[in-house]
Design a protein around this motif. Structure first.
Motif, mmCIF file in Angstrom:
data_model
loop_
_atom_site.group_PDB
_atom_site.id
_atom_site.type_symbol
_atom_site.label_atom_id
_atom_site.label_comp_id
_atom_site.label_asym_id
_atom_site.label_seq_id
_atom_site.Cartn_x
_atom_site.Cartn_y
_atom_site.Cartn_z
ATOM 1 N N ILE A 300 0.853 -1.181 0.000
ATOM 2 C CA ILE A 300 0.000 0.000 0.000
ATOM 3 C C ILE A 300 0.896 1.240 0.000
ATOM 4 N N TYR A 302 0.897 4.353 0.990
ATOM 5 C CA TYR A 302 0.103 5.252 1.831
ATOM 6 C C TYR A 302 0.217 6.699 1.387
ATOM 7 N N VAL A 347 -10.757 9.152 4.085
ATOM 8 C CA VAL A 347 -10.633 7.710 4.357
ATOM 9 C C VAL A 347 -9.161 7.313 4.362
ATOM 10 N N VAL A 351 -8.224 6.373 8.105
ATOM 11 C CA VAL A 351 -8.202 4.921 8.261
ATOM 12 C C VAL A 351 -6.811 4.369 7.954
ATOM 13 N N ASP A 352 -6.380 4.515 6.701
ATOM 14 C CA ASP A 352 -5.115 3.876 6.316
ATOM 15 C C ASP A 352 -3.913 4.505 7.020
ATOM 16 N N GLN A 355 -3.885 3.906 10.811
ATOM 17 C CA GLN A 355 -3.533 2.540 11.166
ATOM 18 C C GLN A 355 -2.050 2.286 10.963
ATOM 19 N N GLU B 346 -6.042 -4.992 14.797
ATOM 20 C CA GLU B 346 -6.000 -3.539 14.738
ATOM 21 C C GLU B 346 -6.983 -3.153 13.650
ATOM 22 N N LYS B 347 -8.009 -2.433 14.050
ATOM 23 C CA LYS B 347 -9.042 -2.094 13.077
ATOM 24 C C LYS B 347 -9.303 -0.604 13.189
ATOM 25 N N THR B 348 -9.308 0.054 12.082
ATOM 26 C CA THR B 348 -9.552 1.483 12.057
ATOM 27 C C THR B 348 -10.697 1.722 11.092
ATOM 28 N N GLY B 349 -11.574 2.613 11.441
ATOM 29 C CA GLY B 349 -12.717 2.802 10.562
ATOM 30 C C GLY B 349 -13.140 4.241 10.456
ATOM 31 N N TYR B 350 -14.042 4.471 9.552
ATOM 32 C CA TYR B 350 -14.575 5.800 9.312
ATOM 33 C C TYR B 350 -15.987 5.626 8.796
ATOM 34 N N TYR B 413 -15.727 2.978 5.783
ATOM 35 C CA TYR B 413 -14.514 2.293 5.346
ATOM 36 C C TYR B 413 -13.835 1.758 6.588
ATOM 37 N N SER B 415 -10.145 -0.510 7.890
ATOM 38 C CA SER B 415 -8.879 -1.128 7.553
ATOM 39 C C SER B 415 -8.564 -2.127 8.655
ATOM 40 N N LEU B 416 -8.264 -3.365 8.250
ATOM 41 C CA LEU B 416 -8.032 -4.428 9.230
ATOM 42 C C LEU B 416 -6.584 -4.882 9.157
ATOM 43 N N ASN B 417 -5.902 -4.829 10.279
ATOM 44 C CA ASN B 417 -4.530 -5.327 10.354
ATOM 45 C C ASN B 417 -3.656 -4.880 9.192
ATOM 46 N N GLY B 418 -3.692 -3.601 8.877
ATOM 47 C CA GLY B 418 -2.781 -3.053 7.878
ATOM 48 C C GLY B 418 -3.189 -3.268 6.438
ATOM 49 N N ARG B 419 -4.353 -3.915 6.232
ATOM 50 C CA ARG B 419 -4.848 -4.010 4.855
ATOM 51 C C ARG B 419 -5.295 -2.619 4.414
ATOM 52 N N LYS B 420 -5.349 -2.395 3.113
ATOM 53 C CA LYS B 420 -5.846 -1.122 2.614
ATOM 54 C C LYS B 420 -7.296 -0.968 3.037
ATOM 55 N N SER B 421 -7.699 0.272 3.307
ATOM 56 C CA SER B 421 -9.078 0.495 3.713
ATOM 57 C C SER B 421 -10.020 0.064 2.597
#
Lengths: 369, 449, 449, 369
Positions: A300, A302, A347, A351-352, A355, B346-350, B413, B415-421
């Motif tokens: 990714i 970023y 987003v 988010v990205d 994280q 690790e989960k981040t959201g919006y 959106y 993002s889970l464990n560093g995956r792209k959102s």
């Protein structure tokens, strides 16, 4: 056995309890991202110079105001307006660092709440009994209030000059200008006297460390002030109907785009680690993200994603009229388009990026498990 | 086999370990509650928010305004009371009810170890933890015993075993074991730590911690049970909890687990501990060492095993319910809670809510901070049940404001464990048309690996 | 706890159940092998196909052409030999090796119960199943014993318990429990059955069978262990296996499981069975009932427990490995085999291979029936490891035909448990560039629920 | 206890062993799909009428051949060709039911293997020592061989008439025609005499039940003969280079599309349950699929997807030249397009339909677990 265990427990409980104060002194770290270097760059090359320039512009404004009130004329009004614009533009580079003293006193709320409340301004002027420190007066001071006084209080230039010259209006205007200056110098002094070293030293990774706080402030600025206040709210994104009255610089009717562009540039420069004067590049969030991408072998990109989304937003913004009021009233779809592009970056940022940096949005001081 | 059950149920053991646990657990709870109050979290987490997220089926549990302080006070008082063993049965019942009520008030604050506290206190209701080293037993000599039924100690041990083993099994997933996620995300951010900070960028360390954590959780109970390995297991446990305490903000959790691990220690260890403690507190410990065994006193005791057997059956089956839902568990979080999944992701959201007038097609967006605290926003944006409940709340709110024909959509959106959102909830589903239930939430979009 | 292990290892039990199992298991194996031969499956499954799919790490196991018949003969002979307990250790070792070799020759024919046979015969190597009611014991009186170490019987029971419990846990997934899939697909097709056929369209029946099957698998072992419930458990077991035998083509599986369930029966039951059998066969059964206990005869016996402990540790952990892979297990089938996942899914696939000349860009398609039997095609089209192995085989084949710069792509679709068919393997991946390994296969496209 | 269990086991083992022969007589089933009704419809309204019409056309061809060889003339050749075409077309409706006797003798291999082997035909003719039953002669008989004899053996019409009239050629041609007739009547007689009732009675759901076998044959026909042989192979899908020599009716040079269309129509009619004469509708795979969709509350429109994909394929096929040889040589892309559309339906048929019907592709007689 019993003694052994008791001693171990004692030792441990002590260690655990001590953790809060981190008694062990830091030693050199190799090969890892240098947060304190980044913080130094931010403080010395971005934040403090921005505040200095801003404070300078405010004192300039104070000067031109004195000149004007000593000799109220259209040309002096013009000079006052120019210095007001200068300061307002400088403010855009400062606004995203609402940290330290600025956070404590709530600099933004005293500086740039719009739309300004005309009735309140007039009642303040006529009562001559107002306290600008009260939250109820947020909307009767700062640049938006001056915008009204300098551009909107009367329909004609002459009318403005004469009304401004009135005793009570003058007093009010001067008190607004001086308050802006005084709270800004308070923030700046705090930075230069003590807060700079405190800021740089707080280079940890907890929710209250400097990096986490600045990044959160930066995000907050982007989301609330840049995306919502400057674009989204006038375009009606949060109410369902557009409202040109919510445009920044509503009364001057020509600077809204300029102010937005400066704020957006500040955001991008900060992200990319470009110094306030534009001359130097330093350690930045972008670099931090790039290094994380490297270490974690992530596919990714970023920072690339964020920058290219901002480029799209920038092109959309370039197409806007210099007066957002006109833009909203005549072709709101372009405003909405800019909003959508700014929104897409949210987003990526919230988010990205968050994280990847492992920074919590709005740090909450509570337990995890 | 035939005669195993009756013989087991009649086995006895020394009461000291159970009494020591009761004492430590009660004190820890008291400290926890004081700490919670002291940090202002009662105000921040319960009183200030205008809206609270409810557990499914517990909508009736509401925050009693300023009375919340009284609730905490009662809870703290009862914890002290059962710690010293004063009116034990009453105290522990009050503690269980008040603590559980507090936890049910807002699921934003859900923590596995709060759930563990509720469960442990539930078990304590049914076992004679006050038969030894307690005010009750001191005052009513008939209650003082040196021995208790063995199952009552084993019940607590079994609970701890379930927690550790399920926590270990939950770690056996590809993110944790193969990619060392989310630990590598978290550890990388800790390079500022003294001494060990410089190691935190090292990949081998992320794997060491991931694999070590999984092996630790899976096997620690067995090594605690076995007397020859117990001391090493305890040392490992201390090391493990020190590390997690240093690295992550996990509050009282390590203390509770360390106290619980003492349950596995020998009776002689606990007898020494209690007699030492008695000397300090000037209590005559000898009165409890009377060679007597606790026998049924009240109906409680008679039915306790038959309450606890179904209880443990539920405890064993409940964490498996996640398998009844399709999709990636970490992504949908269906059946995620109450299953000892600790620090697994690790989960981040919006989440950006759109309110649409279905007739005019006009719409506007919601500013979440108008309704939720930032903690609530954070939890809401990554968990589908929160999103639904919040959307319904928004629906009620805007209806009461006079809006009609409301539809609520969410652009979310995560993002889970560093995956792209990636998009989380189907943005084309009017959230007012769906309800929270235990059924599979079809409007959660699939996770793309 | 401290002294539990030594006391357990020295416990003894009657030898009759073990001897009876040895006898029944051996006979069933003999029948299985004869049946396999009689149906012409040796020819069809092993001799005729030009290409065989290999288990990872077992590429060296090849089909020995017509010698395969000899292999089956040796395997059958050894099964009879260990059934009657003649040169037991040698026979069971030969049986284990030959049977396992046969199973490793082509993974197309993988069946969980073949794997179970290999495991049971491995366990039998290490335990004295010939100490009672055997030719060996009859000929060498020193070997005849009435008692054996208890762990040797428990090892077999543990193996059966592992099989059932994992099979039950595997059923706790959303397709099985919530949607009654794939049973509803299978049962619907059985409306032609006599008497019960008319029920097969009924949804409640699909759920009854799904839930019943899960509960049965999870708990049957416990009810078999408990003497009071044993007879009911056995009746349930018979009913269950009759139903599955009536509904599905599962060969010898029910007989093996019924024989295995007898392991849980009391020694007196087995003594009566063996003494009755002895009367029929005119064997003096009394010589085995001499009150003696089997003691170490050879080094085998000394090391057996230490071989079996790691063996069971592996058996307990191995089925969990699927959790180390991301994605839907039924879709990717990574870690699916060797984990007691029995009849869990209905998967249909279609794979169309494209051979591309990377320089000219010219391409053509492969007719799978030119290379594979229809059984192989069926298995290949739904399992990624088969697809990769086959693609490499195609690559070799076309290279040897003089094609150069070959790339091989696959257009594959699969349908899982009644979902609409969807692309299975990434059609843009040149399969010659990837190799089978234990790592996650990233070229499996995600399942859309 | 011991006796109880022994008796139970005995009972059980007996029951299990008996299962192979299904001793329990079937009773009425309610509310479920009636397979035997479907099988009756297939046998009485589709398969047997198709074989009858085909056998009839073959006997017609036999007649016209006799007329021609009695009086070899261009006009009689034309009549022979016409009856050949009629029979060839009828064959397309029969070919998808390679079951029963047809499967046993391998009707397709003796009837329609193309490209035909010219050298083999000539060597057979000149040797006058050939056995048409041998698999080595598959490619020297049937319609493709007749296609060569009637259209391609000489360049001119007169040449063909005169060559065909030669003793050895005539003998060969007659033996080809008679063999087609004899094997077909063998199949047809088997159907009418005994196989029809056997076929309908075998209404179970095992891998060897009639429904499963017919559906597999149907799929096999669609995949191998319709998709691959008629379109894919000439278009070069399986070799990488197009080859017009592989077109059906290569020598007559005009009937390839006609033959394809008839075969495709037969496929669709069978799926939809339309009788051979087109007058009646009966229980069909389509209905079966629709009922399964209903019962299982599935949102997959199995039959609808298949039919609409076939419609797309049909439109693509309609755009083809009536002579596929020309089409392949001049604009092969259209052939490839038809292939692609036919191919897309394969996934719907082989994966979705087969799973819904729970029929195994190419039933394998081995254990499951």
């Amino acid at each position: 056995m019993y003694q052994k265990i008791s001693i171990i427990i004692l030792l441990i409980v002590t260690t655990l309890s001590c953790n809060d104060t981190d008694p062990i002194s830091a030693i050199d770290r190799v090969d890892s991202f240098d947060r304190s270097e980044m913080l130094s760059f931010w403080a010395d090359e971005i934040i403090i110079p921005a505040y200095m320039a801003y404070a300078n512009d405010l004192s300039e404004m104070d000067e031109t105001a004195k000149t004007f009130f000593a000799d109220p004329s259209a040309s002096n009004l013009e000079k006052l307006r120019e210095s007001w614009l200068e300061a307002y533009i400088s403010w855009q580079s400062v606004s995203l660092f609402e940290i330290g003293k600025a956070e404590e006193i709530g600099l933004h709320n005293y500086t740039n709440i719009y739309p300004t409340n005309i009735e309140l301004i007039h009642s303040n002027i006529s009562n001559n009994n107002y306290n600008l420190i009260l939250p109820s007066n947020f909307a009767a001071q700062g640049f938006p209030a001056l915008d009204y006084l300098l551009y909107g209080i009367e329909d004609t230039e002459e009318g403005i000059v004469s009304t401004l010259s009135k005793e009570d209006v003058r007093t009010y205007a001067i008190s607004l200008i001086e308050r802006l200056y005084s709270i800004t110098t308070e923030v700046l002094d705090h930075w230069t006297e003590s807060y700079r070293s405190e800021f740089v030293a707080n280079d940890g990774s907890s929710g209250t460390a400097s990096v986490d706080k600045v990044v959160n402030d930066f995000l907050f600025f982007y989301e609330k002030y840049l995306r919502a206040a400057k674009i989204g709210i006038p375009a009606g994104k949060f109410s369902g109907s557009k409202s040109s009255r919510h445009v920044e610089g509503f009364y001057s009717e020509k600077y809204s785009k300029l102010l937005f562009q400066r704020a957006f540039t500040s955001v991008k420069d900060f992200f990319n680690g470009i110094s306030y004067d534009g001359q130097r590049r330093g350690t930045s969030i972008k670099q931090y993200l790039d290094q994380i991408q490297n270490i974690s072998n992530s596919d990714i990109d970023y920072s690339g994603n964020i920058i290219s989304q901002w480029n799209v937003a920038q092109s959309a913004a370039d197409a806007l009229d210099s007066n957002f009021k006109t833009q909203v009233e005549e072709d709101n779809t372009k405003m909405l388009a800019v909003y959508d592009e700014l929104q897409k970056a949210i987003v990526l940022l919230k988010v990205d990026m968050m994280q990847a940096l492992n920074i919590q949005v709005d740090f909450v001081d509570a337990d995890g498990d | 086999m035939k005669h195993y059950w009756p013989s087991y149920i009649n086995k006895t053991t020394k009461a000291a370990p159970l009494a020591a646990f009761r004492f430590l657990f009660g004190l820890l709870m008291l400290i926890s509650l004081i700490r919670f109050w002291y940090y202002g979290w009662i105000e921040k987490l319960y009183i200030l928010p205008t809206f609270h997220f409810h557990y499914y089926g517990f909508d009736w549990v509401t925050v009693p305004g300023p009375w919340t302080y009284l609730l905490f006070f009662v809870c703290g008082l009862s914890s002290f009371s059962f710690a010293i063993g004063y009116k034990y049965r009453l105290s522990i019942i009050i503690f269980f009810l008040s603590f559980t009520y507090i936890e049910l008030m807002d699921k934003t604050t859900y923590l596995n170890h709060y759930y563990l506290v509720s469960l442990l206190s539930f078990i304590l209701i049914w076992i004679p933890a006050h038969a030894h080293f307690s005010v009750d037993a001191y005052k009513h000599k008939g209650l003082a015993n040196e021995y208790i039924p063995r199952w009552s100690l084993d019940a607590l041990r079994l609970m701890i075993a379930i927690v550790y083993i399920y926590a270990g099994l939950a770690k056996l997933n590809s993110d944790w074991m193969i990619d060392a996620l989310p630990l590598s995300i978290w550890l990388r951010a800790k390079v500022d730590l003294p001494i060990i900070g410089s190691l935190m960028d090292e990949q081998w360390l992320h794997y060491l911690f991931s694999w070590g954590g999984a092996i630790y959780d899976l096997f620690i109970v067995f090594f605690l049970i076995c007397s020859r390995t117990r001391i090493y297991a305890f040392a490992t446990m201390l090391f493990f909890h020190i590390m997690t305490r240093l690295l992550f903000p996990i509050g009282m959790f390590p203390y509770i687990m360390i106290a619980a691990s003492l349950l596995f220690f020998s009776a002689s260890f606990h007898t020494r501990f209690l007699s030492g403690l008695s000397k300090i507190l000037l209590i005559p410990y000898d009165v409890f060492c009377n060679g007597l065994t606790y026998r049924r006193h009240i109906n409680f005791d008679r039915y306790a095993p038959y309450i606890l057997i179904p209880f443990f059956l539920v405890q064993i089956l409940f964490p498996l319910r996640c398998h009844l839902y399709p999709g990636n568990l970490f992504w949908t979080e269906q059946g995620y809670r109450f299953s000892w999944r600790v620090m697994l992701m690790e989960k981040t959201g919006y989440a950006n809510f759109k309110v649409v007038d279905s007739q005019s097609g006009k719409h506007f967006y919601v500013q979440n901070e108008d309704f939720l605290t930032s903690f609530q926003q954070k939890q809401m944006s990554t968990q589908a049940d929160f999103i639904i409940e919040y959307a319904h709340y928004l629906g009620e709110h805007f209806k009461s404001q006079g809006h009609q024909n409301i539809q609520i959509f969410v652009e979310s959106y995560a993002s889970l464990n560093g995956r792209k959102s990636q998009p989380y909830i189907d943005p084309d589903v009017d959230l007012l048309t769906v309800k929270n239930s235990l059924a599979h939430k079809k409007y959660i979009l699939p996770l793309h690996e």
